[in-house]
Design an enzyme around this catalytic site. Structure first.
Site, mmCIF file in Angstrom:
data_model
loop_
_atom_site.group_PDB
_atom_site.id
_atom_site.type_symbol
_atom_site.label_atom_id
_atom_site.label_comp_id
_atom_site.label_asym_id
_atom_site.label_seq_id
_atom_site.Cartn_x
_atom_site.Cartn_y
_atom_site.Cartn_z
ATOM 1 N N GLU A 18 -9.846 5.920 2.802
ATOM 2 C CA GLU A 18 -10.685 5.150 3.290
ATOM 3 C C GLU A 18 -9.821 4.091 3.583
ATOM 4 O O GLU A 18 -8.763 3.655 3.016
ATOM 5 C CB GLU A 18 -11.861 4.921 2.275
ATOM 6 C CG GLU A 18 -11.343 3.795 1.246
ATOM 7 C CD GLU A 18 -10.081 4.130 0.297
ATOM 8 O OE1 GLU A 18 -10.050 5.355 -0.026
ATOM 9 O OE2 GLU A 18 -9.355 3.348 -0.278
ATOM 10 N N LYS A 37 0.931 -1.220 -0.010
ATOM 11 C CA LYS A 37 0.039 0.047 -0.009
ATOM 12 C C LYS A 37 0.754 1.259 -0.237
ATOM 13 O O LYS A 37 0.295 2.305 -0.553
ATOM 14 C CB LYS A 37 -0.748 0.002 1.197
ATOM 15 C CG LYS A 37 -2.009 -1.126 1.228
ATOM 16 C CD LYS A 37 -2.823 -0.808 -0.017
ATOM 17 C CE LYS A 37 -4.274 -1.692 0.332
ATOM 18 N NZ LYS A 37 -5.148 -1.576 -0.998
ATOM 19 N N SER A 43 1.689 -9.438 -0.916
ATOM 20 C CA SER A 43 1.553 -8.144 -0.786
ATOM 21 C C SER A 43 1.629 -7.619 0.546
ATOM 22 O O SER A 43 1.773 -6.364 0.835
ATOM 23 C CB SER A 43 0.060 -7.995 -1.366
ATOM 24 O OG SER A 43 -0.732 -8.807 -0.511
#
Lengths: 412, 270
Positions: free
Chosen positions: A125, A103, A394
């Site tokens: 969000e 991210k 990830s």
């Protein structure tokens, strides 16, 4: 959008789009209320200009190297390979990034855009909290006010990440409307943005939302695939035979896949959250489940889980980060073009892969990434031992240990 | 000429300001909505905006969100909204009704089917909040073919060049959003709104009506003074929220729910 040849540092833009209005075939586009149109148009213009500016990419690369800790390794998972008894399994270690997931690649890039635009306030969000943490992190670093919208349900599920965001100085706003999960957090962030549009930058965490978000988030995540490509050529002396990544909104997957799209010999698998099983309807798998139609939500047209009246369905997954009824529009297009095969792993399969990866490799994977591992193990067993699979690891699973313990009836 | 155009032209010629209440279809039930619609006409509404309930109304504030949630909980679908319209139209052939909502339920129904349905049940205009002009070509053409107006919003953040483009594709009336934010938020200062509306006036002959944040007689008067009319949404929906969902409401209670619309009409007629 712009001439890629003018700047070798900028990410590849190929035939798949998007067009100037953000369309990937029939998907994508800009579907927001009029109040936000000027903001997305301004962002598109600023990004188009920034993406041609080599200084912008130099700063981004610098931050990724010195702050995030890139490049992340491409690691040969010998014991997972042994478990599957087939293709060689490699893990792209996005879990080793600062803040613990892919991210941050995106929030670093978008923070640079916010700075360039002179915005003083950041909103985001978050579902599992990873994007919220990555956003709060870059906001702290730039000294910007940060508000993270999070469904009340997810705040319960992801308490450590909520506290982490607060420590970083962000305000976590509990969203009580609708199903009180990620989609509702995104609605609330859009409402905030419409209200505070003059001074606020909205950092969307995935390759969804109105154009230019699916484009720019992809570009910021393509570092994953570009590094993988180079590492595979160095370490394996060839491109991988298959790539596997989990797909919620789909940012880690698109980042891994996109630099390989033109390499037709590389097979790609996007693994969605199968929840209790696709046949039960309790899942979050708009691409791999039967009978899901395209629809419009959160600014773009894409495959979307809705009932026959067009109301958005509540989704189900053990992993909060995959618990979303839509998916990035480029994935919808890649599905229709049959360039990527979309499949699902159930909660149970993901939990098994979580334990396998932890016990065999000493790597605690995020529950999201565990879905990718689960499918990769199946895929590997059907492939030859001279073939290679790269799985996008990830994120790391530290955030999930409470969830896993609870599901297994263990109190910590 | 469309019914919408006829009504607004006549009002403007007579020097009458347009009064447009908004309510969510099926909140709290389809039967009550139908009664409310007739009551609103009696109260002096010129046009009714009928909301199609949607689960994720990201341009709306909490009041209309909750209204949509009540309507969805009562099982209201887009087909039900069309049936409601048909029943309303059988008793009221005159008052224009504009369907207002989000694109997804329309996408799922399909543009062809949607156009056929809304045309058959007597809808006069359609306003899709999350469908900007650039994404509207297909639906707009279809609606135009059956004489249904497509209404678009102009916001405080809309540039003049873009407003020009919007006025070219908009028909029926132009909806000016008074504030940066969601429905039901606090109204911003009248002067900046006045400036914007006069800019728009130079661009179009369409009636320009103001919505978002109009919640009492005072704001009705202030906003109607600088435009051709006003839309009252959240304030009406919060009055409707007090009605019983069980269909046992009295006509007195229905009247009470729409008190603001009567007050607004009285104030506008003075």
């Amino acid at each position: 959008m712009f001439d890629q040849n003018s700047n070798p540092g900028s990410p590849e833009h190929d035939l798949e789009g998007p067009d100037k209005l953000g369309h990937f075939g029939p998907y994508g586009g800009v579907f927001v209320g009029e109040t936000l149109i000027s903001a997305v148009e301004e962002l598109a213009a600023v990004y188009e200009e920034a993406s041609k500016d080599s200084a912008f990419w130099e700063e981004y690369d610098h931050d990724l190297q010195h702050y995030v800790g890139r490049p992340s390794p491409l690691y040969f998972a010998a014991r997972l390979t042994n478990l599957a008894q087939g293709a060689q399994i490699f893990l792209k270690r996005e879990d080793l990034n600062h803040t613990g997931a892919h991210k941050v690649n995106n929030t670093i890039g978008q923070a640079l855009l916010a700075k360039r635009m002179g915005k003083t306030r950041i909103i985001a969000e978050t579902g599992a909290g990873q994007h919220g943490v990555a956003t709060a992190t870059v906001a702290a670093r730039l000294g910007l006010d940060c508000f993270v919208y999070m469904g009340a349900e997810d705040i319960q599920r992801q308490a450590p990440n909520v506290y982490r965001m607060k420590l970083l100085g962000a305000t976590v706003v509990s969203v009580e409307s609708g199903s009180r999960t990620l989609k509702d957090a995104m609605n609330e962030a859009l409402r905030d943005w419409a209200t505070n549009v003059d001074n606020t930058y909205y950092i969307i965490g995935t390759v969804a939302g109105p154009h230019p978000y699916p484009l720019l988030v992809r570009d910021f995540q393509c570092i994953i695939g570009r590094e993988t490509r180079k590492q595979a050529l160095d370490q394996l002396k060839s491109l991988p035979d298959a790539l596997v990544a989990c797909v919620g909104g789909g940012s880690n997957a698109i980042g891994m896949f996109h630099p390989f799209l033109k390499d037709s010999e590389v097979a790609m698998y996007g693994v969605e959250a199968g929840g209790d099983g696709l046949e039960t309807g309790r899942h979050a798998a708009p691409l791999s489940a039967e009978g899901v139609s395209p629809g419009v939500l959160h600014g773009n047209r894409t495959y979307l889980m809705a009932d026959q009246n067009g109301q958005i369905l509540e989704t189900h997954s053990v992993s909060a980060g995959l618990d979303y009824p839509g998916v990035g529009p480029e994935h919808s297009w890649l599905k229709d073009m049959k360039r990527v095969k979309y499949v699902a792993a159930t909660d149970k399969e993901a939990m098994q892969a979580f334990h396998d990866t932890t016990q065999l490799e000493g790597i605690i994977p995020a529950l999201e990434s565990s879905h990718a591992v689960a499918y990769a193990l199946k895929l590997a067993s059907k492939m030859r031992s001279d073939q290679n699979i790269v799985v996008n690891m990830s994120g790391r699973g530290d955030k999930d240990i409470e969830t896993v313990a609870r599901l297994e009836g263990i109190s910590l | 000429m469309s019914r919408l155009r006829e009504v607004s032209d006549k009002a403007l010629t007579d020097g009458r300001k347009l009064l447009i209440p908004y309510l969510v279809a099926g909140d709290p039930s389809l039967g009550v909505t139908e009664k409310l619609m007739h009551q609103l006409v009696q109260d002096g509404a010129d046009i009714i905006e009928l909301g199609i309930p949607f689960s994720d109304p990201s341009s709306d504030g909490p009041v209309i969100q909750l209204g949509a949630e009540r309507a969805i909980a009562a099982g209201t679908s887009l087909i039900d909204v069309c049936d409601l319209m048909r029943r309303f139209r059988s008793k009221n052939p005159a008052t224009p009704v504009v369907l207002m909502g989000y694109l997804n339920p329309i996408e799922l129904m399909g543009y062809e089917e949607f156009t056929k349905n809304v045309s058959e049940c007597g809808v006069d205009g359609v306003l899709v909040v999350d469908m900007p002009p650039t994404e509207s070509f297909d639906l707009r053409q279809r609606l135009q073919d059956v004489d249904i107006d497509t209404i678009f919003l102009v916001a405080p953040t809309t540039s003049v060049e873009r407003a020009k483009l919007i006025t070219q594709v908009c028909s029926g009336y132009l909806y000016y959003v008074s504030l940066k934010g969601v429905t039901g938020a606090a109204l911003s200062d009248a002067n900046s709104i006045r400036t914007r509306v006069s800019q728009l006036r130079a661009l179009t002959k369409l009636p320009i009506v103001i919505g978002f944040g109009i919640k009492d007689v005072d704001s009705v008067l202030r906003m109607s003074e600088i435009s051709d009319g006003v839309i009252i949404g959240s304030a009406l929906v919060s009055a409707i929220a007090k009605l019983s969902p069980h269909g046992d409401e009295t006509s007195k209670e229905i009247e009470t729910a729409t008190q603001l619309i009567r007050d607004a009409r009285d104030a506008l007629n003075v």
